[in-house]
Design an enzyme around this catalytic site. Structure first.
Site, PDB file in Angstrom:
ATOM      1  N   ASP A  12       1.339  -0.865   0.019  1.00 32.34           N
ATOM      2  CA  ASP A  12      -0.099   0.094   0.047  1.00 32.34           C
ATOM      3  C   ASP A  12       0.933   1.250  -0.158  1.00 32.34           C
ATOM      4  O   ASP A  12       2.347   1.073   0.277  1.00 32.34           O
ATOM      5  CB  ASP A  12      -0.837   0.672   1.396  1.00 32.34           C
ATOM      6  CG  ASP A  12      -2.167   0.997   1.428  1.00 32.34           C
ATOM      7  OD1 ASP A  12      -2.215   2.288   0.028  1.00 32.34           O
ATOM      8  OD2 ASP A  12      -1.432   1.624   2.215  1.00 32.34           O
ATOM      9  N   ASP A  14      -0.166   4.985   0.939  1.00 35.62           N
ATOM     10  CA  ASP A  14      -0.489   5.848   1.805  1.00 35.62           C
ATOM     11  C   ASP A  14      -0.675   5.102   2.820  1.00 35.62           C
ATOM     12  O   ASP A  14      -1.031   4.558   3.576  1.00 35.62           O
ATOM     13  CB  ASP A  14      -2.096   6.644   1.067  1.00 35.62           C
ATOM     14  CG  ASP A  14      -1.636   7.519   0.112  1.00 35.62           C
ATOM     15  OD1 ASP A  14      -0.772   8.299  -0.204  1.00 35.62           O
ATOM     16  OD2 ASP A  14      -2.910   7.164  -0.112  1.00 35.62           O
ATOM     17  N   SER A 117      -5.917   5.164  -4.164  1.00 35.41           N
ATOM     18  CA  SER A 117      -5.251   7.041  -4.342  1.00 35.41           C
ATOM     19  C   SER A 117      -5.239   6.723  -6.387  1.00 35.41           C
ATOM     20  O   SER A 117      -4.613   5.638  -6.737  1.00 35.41           O
ATOM     21  CB  SER A 117      -4.306   6.625  -4.041  1.00 35.41           C
ATOM     22  OG  SER A 117      -3.826   8.070  -4.717  1.00 35.41           O
ATOM     23  N   ARG A 118      -5.729   7.824  -7.237  1.00 36.31           N
ATOM     24  CA  ARG A 118      -5.062   8.273  -8.092  1.00 36.31           C
ATOM     25  C   ARG A 118      -4.660   8.995  -8.321  1.00 36.31           C
ATOM     26  O   ARG A 118      -4.834   9.399  -9.907  1.00 36.31           O
ATOM     27  CB  ARG A 118      -6.944   8.792  -8.618  1.00 36.31           C
ATOM     28  CG  ARG A 118      -8.105   8.101  -8.880  1.00 36.31           C
ATOM     29  CD  ARG A 118      -9.540   8.135  -9.306  1.00 36.31           C
ATOM     30  NE  ARG A 118     -10.642   8.065  -8.757  1.00 36.31           N
ATOM     31  CZ  ARG A 118     -11.622   8.007  -7.863  1.00 36.31           C
ATOM     32  NH1 ARG A 118     -11.229   9.224  -7.859  1.00 36.31           N
ATOM     33  NH2 ARG A 118     -12.233   7.293  -7.475  1.00 36.31           N
ATOM     34  N   ASP A 171      -1.821  -0.659   6.218  1.00 40.89           N
ATOM     35  CA  ASP A 171      -1.583   0.443   7.335  1.00 40.89           C
ATOM     36  C   ASP A 171      -3.371   0.544   7.524  1.00 40.89           C
ATOM     37  O   ASP A 171      -3.432   1.212   8.880  1.00 40.89           O
ATOM     38  CB  ASP A 171      -1.312   1.597   7.846  1.00 40.89           C
ATOM     39  CG  ASP A 171      -2.238   2.506   6.602  1.00 40.89           C
ATOM     40  OD1 ASP A 171      -2.744   2.141   5.410  1.00 40.89           O
ATOM     41  OD2 ASP A 171      -2.190   3.655   6.876  1.00 40.89           O
TER      42      ASP A 171
HETATM   43  C1  G6P Z   1      -5.630   5.922  -0.498  1.00 42.69           C
HETATM   44  C2  G6P Z   1      -5.532   7.095   1.144  1.00 42.69           C
HETATM   45  C3  G6P Z   1      -7.302   7.074   1.476  1.00 42.69           C
HETATM   46  C4  G6P Z   1      -6.966   8.332  -0.300  1.00 42.69           C
HETATM   47  C5  G6P Z   1      -7.697   7.017  -1.299  1.00 42.69           C
HETATM   48  C6  G6P Z   1      -7.936   7.788  -2.333  1.00 42.69           C
HETATM   49  O1  G6P Z   1      -5.862   4.598  -0.338  1.00 42.69           O
HETATM   50  O2  G6P Z   1      -4.966   5.669   2.107  1.00 42.69           O
HETATM   51  O3  G6P Z   1      -6.996   8.450   2.415  1.00 42.69           O
HETATM   52  O4  G6P Z   1      -8.860   8.245   0.382  1.00 42.69           O
HETATM   53  O5  G6P Z   1      -6.538   6.904  -1.097  1.00 42.69           O
HETATM   54  O6  G6P Z   1      -7.174   8.669  -2.615  1.00 42.69           O
HETATM   55  P1  G6P Z   1      -7.434  10.272  -3.648  1.00 42.69           P
HETATM   56  O7  G6P Z   1      -6.572  10.658  -3.648  1.00 42.69           O
HETATM   57  O8  G6P Z   1      -7.522   9.064  -5.159  1.00 42.69           O
HETATM   58  O9  G6P Z   1      -8.020  11.113  -3.626  1.00 42.69           O
HETATM   59 MG    MG Z   2      -2.535   2.985   3.056  1.00 38.69          MG
END
Ligand code: G6P
Ligand code: MG
Length: 223
Positions: A12, A14, A117-118, A171
């Site tokens: 992962d 973040d 996350s994008r 996490d």
């Molecule tokens: C990760 C983070 C989330 C976040 C998601 C989408 O999984 O842990 O907190 O909301 O990505 O991220 P983005 O950059 O697409 O908003």
């Molecule tokens: Mg994470």
């Protein structure tokens, strides 16, 4: 018995490789304050790993918004988040993260990123570690975000490795759940009340024992 020897590690992003979890929190807090929504650091813990849309739905709770306003808040949150990322660089790698990925590769295993996350590719570029991964699966790689296993399964398919031979480092509770739903074992980073369902757990990325990680080859529920 199925061969579960670990051939690939899916990280992962973040909260495991970098602390963008903090930037996501700051951006959501600003949006919640502007919109008069109740939110704090504790509430943010439950958002780890969730998509942007699922995060906003969780913050809203019973509060209803029309589609246009919902989309506007998502857009504003992302703009705020990108501002916070503007100054990010290799120094923002979490302690031990680069060494961990390098050691996994040195031992002949494949590596991938599996993030909801994008913005994941951009963050990896900023961290300067894109070339350390054989595959990158992000929020655009699957129809549903974690806890759906789609992102991790996309990473495994891209690597050409069967899910039962992949270990996920996560996490977030939603990420541990996603790994298990995909038939993968999970190594949790953080407190037990967050990642306690993982087969192995370490407090921080810097604490991960590579022998234990790569030896995590038991049936689901055990390493
Ligand atoms: C990760 C983070 C989330 C976040 C998601 C989408 O999984 O842990 O907190 O909301 O990505 O991220 P983005 O950059 O697409 O908003
Ligand atoms: Mg994470």
């Amino acid at each position: 018995m199925a061969d579960r020897r670990v051939e690939a590690v899916i990280f992962d992003l973040d909260g495991v490789l970098t602390d963008t979890a903090e930037y996501h929190y700051l951006a959501w807090q600003a949006i919640a304050d502007e919109a008069g929504l109740t939110f704090d650091r504790r509430a943010n813990e439950a958002l780890r790993g969730l998509s942007r849309e699922a995060s906003l739905r969780a913050i809203l709770g019973d509060t209803e918004l029309d589609a246009a306003r919902f989309a506007e808040l998502l857009e504003r949150k992302n703009r705020r988040y990108l501002q916070l990322l503007a100054s990010m660089g290799p120094d923002d790698l979490l302690e031990g993260a680069a060494d961990l990925v390098a050691e996994v590769r040195r031992r002949g295993r494949l590596t991938a990123v599996g993030s909801s996350s994008r913005n994941a590719r951009m963050v990896l570029e900023r961290l300067g570690i894109t070339d350390q991964f054989d595959a990158i699966a992000d929020g655009d790689s699957a129809a549903a975000a974690k806890p759906d296993p789609g992102i991790f399964l996309a990473a495994a398919a891209d690597l050409g490795v069967a899910p039962q031979r992949c270990v996920v480092v996560e996490d977030a509770a939603s990420g541990v759940e996603a790994a298990h739903a995909g038939g993968m074992r999970a190594v949790g980073i953080g407190p037990a009340d967050r990642v306690g369902d993982a087969e192995l757990r370490f407090e921080r990325t810097a604490d991960v024992d590579v022998d234990a990680l790569l030896g995590c080859s038991g049936p689901p529920g055990r390493c």
